[in-house]
Design an enzyme around this catalytic site. Structure first.
Site, PDB file in Angstrom:
ATOM      1  N   HIS A  72       0.812  -1.221   0.000  1.00  0.00           N
ATOM      2  CA  HIS A  72       0.000   0.000   0.000  1.00  0.00           C
ATOM      3  C   HIS A  72       0.842   1.267   0.000  1.00  0.00           C
ATOM      4  CE1 HIS A  72      -3.056  -2.739   1.912  1.00  0.00           C
ATOM      5  NE2 HIS A  72      -3.710  -2.201   0.922  1.00  0.00           N
ATOM      6  N   CYS A  94       3.633  -1.397  -4.130  1.00  0.00           N
ATOM      7  CA  CYS A  94       3.231  -1.833  -5.475  1.00  0.00           C
ATOM      8  C   CYS A  94       3.585  -0.723  -6.475  1.00  0.00           C
ATOM      9  CB  CYS A  94       1.730  -2.105  -5.502  1.00  0.00           C
ATOM     10  SG  CYS A  94       1.151  -2.449  -7.163  1.00  0.00           S
ATOM     11  N   HIS A 122      -7.959   4.749   4.357  1.00  0.00           N
ATOM     12  CA  HIS A 122      -7.200   3.633   3.778  1.00  0.00           C
ATOM     13  C   HIS A 122      -5.709   3.984   3.750  1.00  0.00           C
ATOM     14  CE1 HIS A 122      -5.822   0.641   0.894  1.00  0.00           C
ATOM     15  NE2 HIS A 122      -6.934  -0.025   1.171  1.00  0.00           N
ATOM     16  N   GLU A 124      -3.300   3.196   1.732  1.00  0.00           N
ATOM     17  CA  GLU A 124      -2.764   3.663   0.437  1.00  0.00           C
ATOM     18  C   GLU A 124      -3.068   5.152   0.259  1.00  0.00           C
ATOM     19  OE1 GLU A 124      -4.301   1.804  -3.249  1.00  0.00           O
ATOM     20  OE2 GLU A 124      -4.305   3.867  -3.981  1.00  0.00           O
ATOM     21  N   CYS A 190      -6.152   0.635 -10.797  1.00  0.00           N
ATOM     22  CA  CYS A 190      -5.398  -0.583 -11.099  1.00  0.00           C
ATOM     23  C   CYS A 190      -6.311  -1.504 -11.914  1.00  0.00           C
ATOM     24  CB  CYS A 190      -5.005  -1.244  -9.788  1.00  0.00           C
ATOM     25  SG  CYS A 190      -4.416  -2.900 -10.035  1.00  0.00           S
ATOM     26  N   ASN A 220     -10.950  -3.829  -1.500  1.00  0.00           N
ATOM     27  CA  ASN A 220     -11.347  -4.388  -2.797  1.00  0.00           C
ATOM     28  C   ASN A 220     -12.207  -5.632  -2.625  1.00  0.00           C
ATOM     29  OD1 ASN A 220      -9.652  -6.876  -3.462  1.00  0.00           O
ATOM     30  ND2 ASN A 220      -8.137  -5.431  -2.724  1.00  0.00           N
TER      31      ASN A 220
HETATM   32  S1  SF4 Z   1      -4.545  -4.330  -6.451  1.00  0.00           S
HETATM   33 FE1  SF4 Z   1      -3.309  -3.388  -8.061  1.00  0.00          FE
HETATM   34  S2  SF4 Z   1      -2.466  -1.558  -7.078  1.00  0.00           S
HETATM   35 FE2  SF4 Z   1      -3.155  -2.879  -5.448  1.00  0.00          FE
HETATM   36  S3  SF4 Z   1      -1.361  -4.090  -4.898  1.00  0.00           S
HETATM   37 FE3  SF4 Z   1      -2.514  -5.260  -6.426  1.00  0.00          FE
HETATM   38  S4  SF4 Z   1      -1.559  -4.747  -8.389  1.00  0.00           S
HETATM   39 FE4  SF4 Z   1      -0.966  -3.188  -6.904  1.00  0.00          FE
END
Ligand code: SF4
Length: 285
Positions: A72, A94, A122, A124, A190, A220
């Site tokens: 994140h 990432c 969050h 991130e 993403c 997510n």
């Molecule tokens: S969901 Fe996408 S942005 Fe998040 S860690 Fe995975 S690849 Fe990276």
């Protein structure tokens, strides 16, 4: 009863990469300290703990073990503090999140108010905002965008729903045209997330009931639940196989399974095994 797996689900490459880097580092160095959970999944964290990846308690860096930044990402102050304290940093951010951070920093330096469409709580988003050095804000709605800001740079939390982001940008244009002088839009979504959401949507069409496997703290995973429910399909969110209730499968012919980007393959396999076990035991009412 048929079990259908979503065509795209589970660990994304960003999370697989972060876990590999951390496991390798913990093996080499004996122990590393992770700045928060690597993924929003307590089961994965428990397994990593056994391999020498510990969670940072508060702000205490006194153990001197290398500090791992998770997928994140983190704000610049974390790197600065580790450097000041002589603590080695293992960065598993990432690359898609890094790109978002770079855009946030660049736009803030160019004098834009950086608007991050996403959840302010969050990690991130907090990290991305930190790179703006106070010139950014996280919003979920156009009404939260500062009224006085005339130069806006809009980015999104990587895991946001693309339709919702597009809707937000559309509303921003419609409702703020009189005050916005300059608008820069950077697509920081993403595509792993949108691909998994699309696969979840297809799954919800095919299945009578959908089981979404993933940590409760995973944004997510929760979005996958929303997507399936939006399709009008009965949907349940579980972290592990034991939480599955036989009553959910009652009278169903097709059970769909999907999993968030922080859910390991073995957690999905355990759910499949549990459903098969219930079927064999004739435990499904
Ligand atoms: S969901 Fe996408 S942005 Fe998040 S860690 Fe995975 S690849 Fe990276």
């Amino acid at each position: 009863m048929e079990i259908i797996l979503a065509r795209d689900m589970g660990f994304c490459w960003g999370v697989r990469r972060a876990i590999e880097i951390m496991e390798r580092a913990a093996q080499e160095k004996g122990e590393i300290i992770s700045l928060g959970p690597i993924v929003h999944n307590p089961l994965v964290m428990a397994r990593l703990e056994e391999k020498g990846v510990r969670l940072l308690e508060g702000r205490d860096l006194s153990r001197r073990s290398p500090l791992a930044i998770t997928a994140h990402g983190a704000g610049p102050e974390v790197y600065e503090r580790a450097r000041a304290e002589g603590v080695e940093v293992i960065d598993t951010t990432c690359p898609i999140v890094t790109r978002s951070q770079r855009w946030a920093k660049k736009m803030a330096e160019l004098g834009f108010t950086v608007v991050v469409f996403g959840d302010a709580e969050h990690r991130e988003v907090k990290g991305v905002l930190a790179w703006t050095r106070g010139k950014g804000i996280a919003v979920k709605d156009v009404d939260e965008v500062p009224a006085h800001a005339s130069r806006l740079a809009v980015i999104s939390q990587t895991t946001q729903n693309p339709d919702k982001f597009a809707e937000f940008v559309g509303r921003l244009l419609r409702e703020r045209m009189d005050t916005i002088h300059e608008l820069r839009l950077v697509n920081t979504l993403c595509n792993v997330t949108s691909s998994q959401q699309e696969a979840a949507r297809e799954l919800a069409h095919e299945a009578d009931v959908v089981i979404v496997v993933g940590g409760r703290g995973s944004a997510n995973t929760r979005h996958l639940v929303e997507v399936c429910r939006e399709e009008g399909t009965e949907t349940y969110h579980i972290e592990k196989a034991e939480e599955l209730q036989p009553g959910w499968l009652k009278g169903k012919e097709r059970v769909g399974i999907t999993a968030g980007a922080s859910t390991p393959d073995w957690a999905v396999q355990e759910v499949v095994a549990r459903i098969q076990e219930l079927i064999e035991q004739k435990a499904v009412p």
